[in-house]
Design a protein around this motif. Structure first.
Motif, PDB file in Angstrom:
ATOM      1  N   GLY A  10     -21.983  11.494   0.304  1.00 26.27           N
ATOM      2  CA  GLY A  10     -23.347  11.944   0.451  1.00 26.27           C
ATOM      3  C   GLY A  10     -24.282  11.391   1.228  1.00 26.27           C
ATOM      4  N   SER A  11     -25.488  11.993   1.602  1.00 25.97           N
ATOM      5  CA  SER A  11     -26.619  11.307   2.523  1.00 25.97           C
ATOM      6  C   SER A  11     -27.305  10.085   1.877  1.00 25.97           C
ATOM      7  N   THR A  12     -27.622   9.255   2.710  1.00 18.52           N
ATOM      8  CA  THR A  12     -28.404   8.028   2.726  1.00 18.52           C
ATOM      9  C   THR A  12     -29.838   8.028   3.222  1.00 18.52           C
ATOM     10  N   LEU A  33     -26.981  12.200  -3.996  1.00 20.21           N
ATOM     11  CA  LEU A  33     -26.286  12.245  -5.422  1.00 20.21           C
ATOM     12  C   LEU A  33     -26.211  13.579  -5.694  1.00 20.21           C
ATOM     13  N   ARG A  34     -27.314  14.421  -5.132  1.00 20.02           N
ATOM     14  CA  ARG A  34     -27.068  15.868  -5.520  1.00 20.02           C
ATOM     15  C   ARG A  34     -26.221  16.542  -4.687  1.00 20.02           C
ATOM     16  N   THR A  62     -19.963   8.602  -4.258  1.00 23.37           N
ATOM     17  CA  THR A  62     -19.783   9.925  -4.125  1.00 23.37           C
ATOM     18  C   THR A  62     -18.459  10.268  -4.871  1.00 23.37           C
ATOM     19  N   ALA A  63     -17.578   9.413  -4.865  1.00 21.86           N
ATOM     20  CA  ALA A  63     -16.019   9.636  -5.347  1.00 21.86           C
ATOM     21  C   ALA A  63     -16.316   9.452  -6.911  1.00 21.86           C
ATOM     22  N   LYS A 165     -20.331  16.841   8.405  1.00 22.70           N
ATOM     23  CA  LYS A 165     -21.690  16.811   7.604  1.00 22.70           C
ATOM     24  C   LYS A 165     -21.504  15.929   6.100  1.00 22.70           C
ATOM     25  N   ASN A 166     -22.626  15.575   5.572  1.00 20.49           N
ATOM     26  CA  ASN A 166     -22.452  14.738   4.355  1.00 20.49           C
ATOM     27  C   ASN A 166     -22.018  15.536   3.384  1.00 20.49           C
TER      28      ASN A 166
END
Length: 192
Positions: A10-12, A33-34, A62-63, A165-166
């Motif tokens: 996911g994004s940071t 997180l979303r 993420t995992a 993409k994230n």
């Protein structure tokens, strides 16, 4: 048939700022997180046996979100699928690189990990997971650059020019005669 779902974390905050992350161990931001939760919902209706992660925090977070939703434990951390080393440009934006090194920085030795070495370690890590769990469906959470290098090594004919993409998922399958790609950069779950 062994099926592997390769997931970009996911994004940071650094993703949003356009900074090279490399081996810097950044956490997910709120959006990340979303995104992980949304991907976990998408995967919940599918059959996955194992989930592995890079040993870096953003991939592990993420995992863990996906594992909790699917009700499967995180099977392990795999250093072989950590992001490529960003060398001298790690932590910088494009404008900072130009300011620091000049507009020709891409032609300079920035001490980056080579595509060849990254591909070699990524392919080895995925092949080892597939050999450990033959005939299984395995999720692997990793990073954009190392995933694209690894995919090029596993499926040489695959066009990996599109950036991942994230929380996108790319599914590869091995039926005994090599790897094929069923889905590249699937991120429809982010459209809602």
């Amino acid at each position: 048939m062994t099926r592997i779902g390769l997931i970009r974390h996911g994004s940071t905050l650094w993703n949003k700022e356009g900074r090279i992350q490399g081996h810097t161990d950044n956490p997910l931001d709120g959006d990340g997180l979303r995104q992980a939760a949304v991907l976990a919902e998408r995967l919940n209706g599918e059959s996955w046996d194992y989930i592995y992660s890079s040993d870096m925090l953003r991939a592990r977070q993420t995992a863990e979100i996906i594992a909790a939703r699917l009700g499967i434990p995180l099977a392990g951390l795999v250093p072989g699928i950590r992001e490529m080393n960003g060398g001298l440009i790690e932590g910088t934006t494009e404008s900072e690189r130009v300011e620091r090194f000049g507009s020709g920085w891409k032609s300079m030795d920035m001490k980056l990990e080579s595509q060849e070495l990254a591909q070699q370690r990524g392919v080895q890590a995925i092949e080892e997971l597939a050999a450990r769990h033959p005939g299984s469906n395995i999720l692997v959470v990793s990073h954009g650059a190392i995933l694209r290098s690894t995919l090029k090594g596993l499926v040489p004919s695959l066009d990996v020019s599109e950036l991942l993409k994230n929380t996108s998922i790319t599914c590869i399958v091995n039926t005994g005669s090599g790897w094929t790609c069923e889905l590249y950069n699937g991120a429809e779950h982010l459209d809602g």
